[in-house]
Scaffold this motif. Structure first.
Motif, PDB file in Angstrom:
ATOM      1  N   THR A   1      28.414  -2.986  -6.306  1.00 35.41           N
ATOM      2  CA  THR A   1      27.805  -3.973  -7.376  1.00 35.41           C
ATOM      3  C   THR A   1      27.406  -5.314  -7.112  1.00 35.41           C
ATOM      4  OG1 THR A   1      28.539  -2.510  -9.297  1.00 35.41           O
ATOM      5  CG2 THR A   1      27.847  -4.529  -9.847  1.00 35.41           C
TER       6      THR A   1
ATOM      7  N   GLU B   1      24.939  -5.420  -4.649  1.00 30.17           N
ATOM      8  CA  GLU B   1      23.492  -5.319  -5.075  1.00 30.17           C
ATOM      9  C   GLU B   1      23.069  -6.689  -5.695  1.00 30.17           C
ATOM     10  OE1 GLU B   1      21.359  -2.603  -5.103  1.00 30.17           O
ATOM     11  OE2 GLU B   1      22.711  -2.042  -3.740  1.00 30.17           O
TER      12      GLU B   1
ATOM     13  N   LYS C   1      19.136  -6.716  -6.328  1.00 31.56           N
ATOM     14  CA  LYS C   1      18.839  -5.478  -6.403  1.00 31.56           C
ATOM     15  C   LYS C   1      19.430  -5.003  -7.983  1.00 31.56           C
ATOM     16  CE  LYS C   1      16.582  -4.666  -2.680  1.00 31.56           C
ATOM     17  NZ  LYS C   1      15.039  -4.280  -2.746  1.00 31.56           N
ATOM     18  N   GLU C   2      20.203  -5.599  -8.676  1.00 33.62           N
ATOM     19  CA  GLU C   2      20.989  -5.289  -9.882  1.00 33.62           C
ATOM     20  C   GLU C   2      21.081  -6.399 -10.524  1.00 33.62           C
ATOM     21  OE1 GLU C   2      24.921  -3.032 -10.835  1.00 33.62           O
ATOM     22  OE2 GLU C   2      23.735  -1.932  -9.636  1.00 33.62           O
TER      23      GLU C   2
ATOM     24  N   ARG D   1      20.859  -8.499 -14.871  1.00 29.99           N
ATOM     25  CA  ARG D   1      19.935  -8.576 -15.735  1.00 29.99           C
ATOM     26  C   ARG D   1      19.243  -9.954 -16.029  1.00 29.99           C
ATOM     27  NH1 ARG D   1      19.683  -5.503 -20.211  1.00 29.99           N
ATOM     28  NH2 ARG D   1      18.204  -6.132 -21.884  1.00 29.99           N
TER      29      ARG D   1
ATOM     30  N   LYS E   1      13.169  -3.617  -7.381  1.00 32.93           N
ATOM     31  CA  LYS E   1      14.458  -3.608  -8.071  1.00 32.93           C
ATOM     32  C   LYS E   1      14.667  -2.549  -9.072  1.00 32.93           C
ATOM     33  CE  LYS E   1      14.289  -8.490  -6.720  1.00 32.93           C
ATOM     34  NZ  LYS E   1      12.872  -8.540  -6.209  1.00 32.93           N
TER      35      LYS E   1
ATOM     36  N   GLN F   1      17.105  -1.251 -10.347  1.00 28.02           N
ATOM     37  CA  GLN F   1      18.272  -1.414 -11.263  1.00 28.02           C
ATOM     38  C   GLN F   1      18.497  -2.765 -12.136  1.00 28.02           C
ATOM     39  OE1 GLN F   1      20.494   1.183 -11.791  1.00 28.02           O
ATOM     40  NE2 GLN F   1      18.890   2.111 -10.302  1.00 28.02           N
TER      41      GLN F   1
ATOM     42  N   LYS G   1      17.267  -4.960 -15.138  1.00 31.96           N
ATOM     43  CA  LYS G   1      16.841  -5.067 -16.482  1.00 31.96           C
ATOM     44  C   LYS G   1      16.463  -6.514 -16.893  1.00 31.96           C
ATOM     45  CE  LYS G   1      19.805  -0.995 -17.957  1.00 31.96           C
ATOM     46  NZ  LYS G   1      20.075  -0.812 -16.485  1.00 31.96           N
TER      47      LYS G   1
END
Length: 308
Positions: free
Chosen positions: A83, A86, A91-92, A94, A119, A121, A123
């Motif tokens: 994580t 990422e 890439k991950e 919010r 991307k 993942q 949000k």
């Protein structure tokens, strides 16, 4: 208790392979190092996990139970590591953005779409509100960044400020559309769509007309420039608007636009800012998006210094 990852990895590998030598080979460690890790683990736990029988390790029931716990811990660590990698590669995560109406319909959604395209993942929360509400949201750290009219000084806000040069919106078939530059004299006595009373942009526009000794004739008073463009299309008025609104108009009317936008002199600014919480570091995602937003604001401001 002070367990280490190396101890847990050694224990898991011994359980998988059934021998110190095989575990050492799999972990690329020496046999003494793996043996020492198992011995120190048992000491930390206060349990004997293996019985030593004729040079072999025999798993005890406690070892089977501890294996489940070890697998859970190591998998959680692996997941956390993935994580964070990422997040580091954007890439991950919010991203929470609040923006004023002028940018909410086209500019900001387009930038967000381009930003997150690779991307899946990531949000995004994208909310449109009045500038005063955006200030409150960002200052209270409810949002990562805001794009709004420049606020008064606020110790809870960090700002990147821009003075956008407003342009004149007029119908493409208006005689003034042939001019390279529109001045207060060109619009003297002509009906205008303007922002609400006491707005800094309105005050700057009035001052430009006053200095030119041109009659200032506001007909429509609005909270933002977007609806004004429809009134200009209907040949009811002119409008001295910000370049973001002008750019959004062309995004929407890509085929046969009814309006053109000409530079206006003297410069009438609309002061806008990128807002971030002053007392919280920006995430990597927010920093990357802010860089793109800055580039777009500068691009749009320059775009309308000549005829589109």
């Amino acid at each position: 208790m002070n367990l280490s990852i190396r101890q847990l990895q050694a224990f898991r590998e011994v359980m998988r392979t059934g021998s110190i030598s095989e575990a050492a080979r799999a972990l690329n460690r020496t046999q003494p190092a793996v043996s020492a890790a198992i011995a120190s683990l048992e000491e930390e736990l206060g349990l004997t996990l293996f019985e030593r029988q004729r040079g072999r390790l025999v798993r005890k029931p406690e070892a089977m139970f501890f294996l489940e716990e070890t697998e859970a811990v190591l998998e959680r660590l692996a997941h956390t590591s993935r994580t964070m990698k990422e997040l580091a590669s954007l890439k991950e995560g919010r991203l929470r953005i609040a923006c004023m109406p002028a940018s909410s319909q086209f500019m900001m959604p387009r930038l967000v779409a381009d930003f997150v395209r690779d991307k899946p993942q990531v949000k995004v929360s994208l909310m449109m509100r009045a500038s005063s509400i955006i200030e409150e949201w960002v200052a209270s750290q409810q949002y990562d960044l805001g794009f709004a009219e420049t606020p008064p000084p606020n110790s809870a806000l960090a700002t990147k400020d821009f003075a956008l040069s407003c342009v004149c919106a007029l119908r493409h078939d208006d005689p003034l559309a042939q001019k390279e530059l529109i001045t207060p004299e060109d619009l003297a006595g002509k009906p205008l769509a303007v922002l609400q009373e006491d707005h800094p942009n309105l005050i700057a526009t009035q001052e430009a007309f006053r200095k030119a000794k041109a009659v200032f004739e506001p007909r429509f008073e609005l909270r933002n420039f977007q609806p004004a463009l429809k009134l200009v299309e209907e040949n009811l008025c002119y409008c001295i608007c910000d370049p973001i609104t002008a750019s959004s108009y062309y995004d929407y009317h890509q085929v046969e636009p009814q309006l053109v936008f000409k530079p206006f002199a003297p410069v009438v600014p609309l002061l806008v800012s990128i807002l971030t919480p002053a007392h919280r570091p920006q995430s990597l995602l927010a920093s990357a998006f802010i860089e793109i937003l800055e580039e777009e604001i500068n691009r749009v401001d320059i775009l309308f210094q000549g005829e589109v």
